[in-house]
Write an enzyme that holds these catalytic residues in place. Structure first.
Site, mmCIF file in Angstrom:
data_model
loop_
_atom_site.group_PDB
_atom_site.id
_atom_site.type_symbol
_atom_site.label_atom_id
_atom_site.label_comp_id
_atom_site.label_asym_id
_atom_site.label_seq_id
_atom_site.Cartn_x
_atom_site.Cartn_y
_atom_site.Cartn_z
ATOM 1 N N GLY A 50 28.956 9.184 32.013
ATOM 2 C CA GLY A 50 28.136 8.744 33.022
ATOM 3 C C GLY A 50 27.604 7.251 32.823
ATOM 4 N N GLY A 53 25.907 7.430 29.472
ATOM 5 C CA GLY A 53 26.130 8.348 28.383
ATOM 6 C C GLY A 53 27.287 9.342 28.866
ATOM 7 N N THR A 54 27.680 10.244 27.737
ATOM 8 C CA THR A 54 28.806 11.044 27.817
ATOM 9 C C THR A 54 28.571 12.332 27.734
ATOM 10 O OG1 THR A 54 30.148 8.866 27.109
ATOM 11 C CG2 THR A 54 31.211 11.258 27.102
ATOM 12 N N LYS A 68 25.138 16.028 25.058
ATOM 13 C CA LYS A 68 25.000 14.745 26.041
ATOM 14 C C LYS A 68 24.560 13.468 25.127
ATOM 15 C CE LYS A 68 24.626 12.260 29.857
ATOM 16 N NZ LYS A 68 23.949 12.811 31.128
ATOM 17 N N ASP A 196 16.104 12.652 38.723
ATOM 18 C CA ASP A 196 17.275 12.437 38.887
ATOM 19 C C ASP A 196 17.687 13.901 39.624
ATOM 20 O OD1 ASP A 196 19.622 11.279 39.512
ATOM 21 O OD2 ASP A 196 20.311 11.242 37.438
#
Length: 363
Positions: A50, A53-54, A68, A196
């Site tokens: 993202g 982050g990942t 995350k 979000d």
């Protein structure tokens, strides 16, 4: 009580004990109840990359988990003060999140405000759509660990039907919408604004029950002045007019985003398709000043269409509370269906476009 439920509860109890401090944590000293022991976290493979982050799949004390890693300064677009603010806000949320036990909220296992002791293999498999993105994160990154759900995201579920030119059964649309509405209603009752809400942040279990995930930009509004919520945050296409316009906002921004998700789930299509090439500024102007919204099909049941319109009203005060949205959805009649046949001439061919909105923004 089913065996699966008993096992799940035992694992949850074990996690609580392991994360509550004491002798099982070695010589590190007591930690907060939500803090994880990074030495016990095994990273398996990359699920997705993202903008902040990942997401990894891994194991924590042998249990499958989703990991995350958040790094708000990865692209160099955040100041040190902003990063410190993000970390503080996340900590405020996880302090509350670790106590949640709601069927439509992903189960929180633990978090860490640092990644010094986190081991990410150099040759880690990458199963994401953005292969080759960075997986090394600085010490300032945060790590959040939650239950792993095998059903994928709501977005992925909709894409499968989109590619088959099929729509979800009306009963399933209402059921998924209720899951999301109940989860948001619960979060709002705990003074949390997700900020979000989108189909990509909704996870499904094997039975296609929906759970809200990714609290990376969520805010605990009772811990600060709500007027501080003025930064443009979220994903363009789901963002409320007041957010796009830089005005103060509150939980009603989530209600707006829910309305977009409801349209998306009902139509099994991408809203704003003809506008996908617009710049952020131009699209924002259309939404804020010209009241641009997704086009509701004529065959959409009037009660369903009414919920969509009320949720994405330009005036936040006119939008219903999520508690009311739950009641409205519960009152819908699904006995005779309510689906529609999509007109192929209005559909993009598979591979001809991206079933997503525009770039996420977080602050």
């Amino acid at each position: 009580m089913s065996l699966d439920f008993e096992i799940e509860e035992r694992m949850a109890d074990r996690f609580r004990k392991l994360n509550s401090g004491g002798v099982e944590r070695g010589d590190e000293g007591p930690k907060a109840a939500w803090e994880i022991d990074l030495s016990k976290l095994e990273i398996g493979h990359v699920v997705e990359h993202g903008d902040h982050g990942t997401l990894f799949r891994g194991k924590y004390y042998g249990q499958d988990v989703a990991v995350k890693l958040l790094d708000w300064g990865a692209e160099g677009d955040s100041s040190e003060d902003q990063i410190a603010h993000f970390r503080t806000s996340l900590k405020e949320v996880v302090v509350v999140w670790h106590e949640f036990n709601h069927p439509n909220i992903t189960k929180f296992i633990g978090a860490s405000m640092g990644t010094t002791n986190l081991n990410i293999p150099k040759d880690i498999p990458d199963h994401s759509s953005r292969k080759g993105a960075r997986t090394d994160l600085p010490d300032r990154a945060c790590c959040v660990v939650v239950e792993y759900l095998t059903g994928g995201t709501l977005k992925q579920h909709l894409i499968k039907h989109y590619r088959k030119n099929k729509k979800l059964p009306y009963e399933e649309v209402v059921r998924l919408a209720l899951d999301l509405a109940r989860g948001l209603s619960f979060l709002h009752s705990k003074k949390i604004v997700h900020r979000d809400v989108k189909s990509e942040n909704m996870l499904l279990d094997p039975q296609l029950n929906l759970k809200i995930a990714d609290f990376g930009v969520a805010r605990l509004v009772e811990a600060q002045d709500p007027k501080d919520l003025t930064r443009t945050t979220g994903t363009l296409g789901y963002m409320a007019p007041e957010v796009l316009d830089g005005k103060p906002y509150n939980r009603k921004c989530d209600v707006y985003s829910f309305g977009i998700c409801l349209w998306e789930t009902y139509c099994c299509d991408m809203p704003y398709g003809p506008y996908s090439d617009l710049s952020f500024a131009d699209f924002s102007s259309f939404v804020v000043h010209k009241n641009l919204r997704p086009e509701i099909p004529d065959c959409c049941p009037s009660a369903m269409a009414s919920i969509m319109r009320r949720c994405w009203d330009a005036n936040p005060e006119v939008r219903p509370e999520m508690e009311e949205v739950v009641r409205l959805l519960e009152s819908l009649d699904t006995s005779n269906g309510g689906g529609m046949v999509l007109e192929k001439k209005k559909r993009k061919q598979p591979g001809g476009g991206c079933f997503c909105f525009f770039v996420p923004r977080a602050a």
